[in-house]
Design an enzyme around this catalytic site. Structure first.
Site, PDB file in Angstrom:
ATOM      1  N   HIS A 186      47.369  75.699  31.846  1.00  0.00           N
ATOM      2  CA  HIS A 186      47.038  77.130  31.839  1.00  0.00           C
ATOM      3  C   HIS A 186      47.736  77.796  30.658  1.00  0.00           C
ATOM      4  CE1 HIS A 186      50.847  77.156  34.034  1.00  0.00           C
ATOM      5  NE2 HIS A 186      50.908  78.470  34.016  1.00  0.00           N
TER       6      HIS A 186
ATOM      7  N   HIS B 219      49.985  80.301  30.170  1.00  0.00           N
ATOM      8  CA  HIS B 219      51.282  80.984  30.109  1.00  0.00           C
ATOM      9  C   HIS B 219      52.151  80.451  28.969  1.00  0.00           C
ATOM     10  CE1 HIS B 219      51.084  82.583  34.516  1.00  0.00           C
ATOM     11  NE2 HIS B 219      50.593  83.435  33.648  1.00  0.00           N
TER      12      HIS B 219
ATOM     13  N   ASP C 134      55.184  79.675  28.660  1.00  0.00           N
ATOM     14  CA  ASP C 134      56.087  78.549  28.917  1.00  0.00           C
ATOM     15  C   ASP C 134      55.316  77.246  29.149  1.00  0.00           C
ATOM     16  OD1 ASP C 134      55.286  79.727  31.452  1.00  0.00           O
ATOM     17  OD2 ASP C 134      56.758  78.433  32.420  1.00  0.00           O
ATOM     18  N   HIS C 135      54.007  77.264  28.844  1.00  0.00           N
ATOM     19  CA  HIS C 135      53.186  76.046  28.935  1.00  0.00           C
ATOM     20  C   HIS C 135      52.457  75.724  27.639  1.00  0.00           C
ATOM     21  CE1 HIS C 135      53.686  75.666  33.361  1.00  0.00           C
ATOM     22  NE2 HIS C 135      54.093  76.906  33.150  1.00  0.00           N
TER      23      HIS C 135
ATOM     24  N   HIS D 127      47.156  80.757  40.539  1.00  0.00           N
ATOM     25  CA  HIS D 127      48.285  81.192  39.709  1.00  0.00           C
ATOM     26  C   HIS D 127      47.743  81.975  38.513  1.00  0.00           C
ATOM     27  CE1 HIS D 127      52.185  81.029  37.728  1.00  0.00           C
ATOM     28  NE2 HIS D 127      51.667  80.408  36.686  1.00  0.00           N
TER      29      HIS D 127
ATOM     30  N   ASP E 138      51.565  74.947  37.214  1.00  0.00           N
ATOM     31  CA  ASP E 138      52.203  75.885  38.144  1.00  0.00           C
ATOM     32  C   ASP E 138      51.334  76.131  39.384  1.00  0.00           C
ATOM     33  OD1 ASP E 138      54.189  76.085  36.263  1.00  0.00           O
ATOM     34  OD2 ASP E 138      53.781  78.166  35.709  1.00  0.00           O
TER      35      ASP E 138
ATOM     36  N   HIS F 187      57.983  72.918  36.860  1.00  0.00           N
ATOM     37  CA  HIS F 187      59.271  73.606  37.043  1.00  0.00           C
ATOM     38  C   HIS F 187      60.139  72.908  38.086  1.00  0.00           C
ATOM     39  CE1 HIS F 187      58.368  77.295  34.727  1.00  0.00           C
ATOM     40  NE2 HIS F 187      57.117  77.107  35.148  1.00  0.00           N
TER      41      HIS F 187
HETATM   42 FE    FE Z   1      55.357  78.102  34.267  1.00  0.00          FE
HETATM   43 ZN    ZN Z   2      52.588  79.728  34.771  1.00  0.00          ZN
END
Ligand code: FE
Ligand code: ZN
Length: 257
Positions: free
Chosen positions: A57, A59, A61-62, A115, A134, A172
């Site tokens: 996805h 985001h 942090d990905h 998410h 996530d 995570h």
């Molecule tokens: Fe994340």
């Molecule tokens: Zn995420």
């Protein structure tokens, strides 16, 4: 039988980036690179050349490391077609039901919104590996930033049908706080109690709790157990539809400290 060699790269506060090497074809994928430098360094240490990035996805942090890793390696970036505008450097769009050939292994793509509205997961049955970003965490699930409880419950209900032996490579290390919460909504679950204690031991030694297995998750993750009477009872919704129970469990987790 696990054909992949998989390396965990811990980055930022609590992210795991997964380096996945398929030795037969000598290809290496990065799952959800939050950042580039530690991932490139880890690949170099292993003597692996990065050939692919698989994103779940959009985001930051990905996908934060996407462009830098692509510049450094010339790799191909694979990601969800629903998120084509939000995945930096996207080369190959995939969507639900697609078979994605990665070296000698083939992954199946699951569209698992909740998410985010475009989230996907990659399941490699031949290596018993699920890369789910996530969506599903060990003893938890992602927050509903863009989706509804109905969507997320449907997404998780699909993932939980995968074989017990499936290893869950999520993005995570949230497991210990997830376990504390899980005990509040599934207090009579002995498997969960034992697992929470084991997780405390692992974390006290600074060890990772990811990957877990689908068999363990089905027994202990309250977000996969919204159709279990014990969970419904504990949140005051005995007899309610599973999706209502799921929504209530997710709502409680949002404010749990
Ligand atoms: Fe994340
Ligand atoms: Zn995420």
């Amino acid at each position: 039988m696990a054909r992949f060699e998989i390396e965990r790269v811990p980055v930022l506060e609590d992210n795991y980036v997964w380096l996945v090497h398929e030795p037969a074809a000598n290809v290496t994928a990065v799952i959800d690179p939050a950042v580039a430098e530690p991932v490139l360094a880890a690949a170099q240490r292993r003597g692996w050349t990065i050939t692919h990035i698989l994103n779940t996805h959009h985001h930051p942090d990905h996908v934060g490391g996407n462009l830098e890793i692509k510049r450094a390696s010339g790799c191909t970036i694979v990601g969800p077609s629903h998120d084509r505008e939000r995945i930096p450097g996207l080369d190959v769009e995939v969507s639900d039901g697609d078979a994605y050939a990665f070296g000698a292994e083939t992954g199946e793509v699951f569209f698992v919104p909740g998410h985010t509205r475009g989230h996907i997961a990659y399941w490699f049955g031949g290596s018993d590996a699920l890369f789910c970003g996530d969506t599903l965490f060990i003893l938890g699930c992602g927050r509903l930033f863009e989706g509804t409880p109905e969507q997320m419950w449907k997404s998780l209900s699909r993932l939980r049908k995968l074989p017990d032996s499936t290893r869950i490579y999520c993005a995570h290390e949230y497991t210990q706080s997830n376990a504390r919460f899980a005990l509040t909504v599934d207090p009579a679950n002995d498997d969960l109690k034992a697992r929470a204690a084991e997780i405390d031991r692992l974390r006290a030694r600074g060890e990772a709790t990811v990957p877990g297995t689908m068999g363990e998750e089905r027994r202990t993750n309250p977000f996969l157990r919204a159709d279990h009477p014990g969970v419904a009872n504990a949140v005051g919704l005995a007899g309610a539809e599973p999706v209502k129970v799921f929504a209530e469990v997710r709502r409680r987790k949002d404010t749990f400290r």
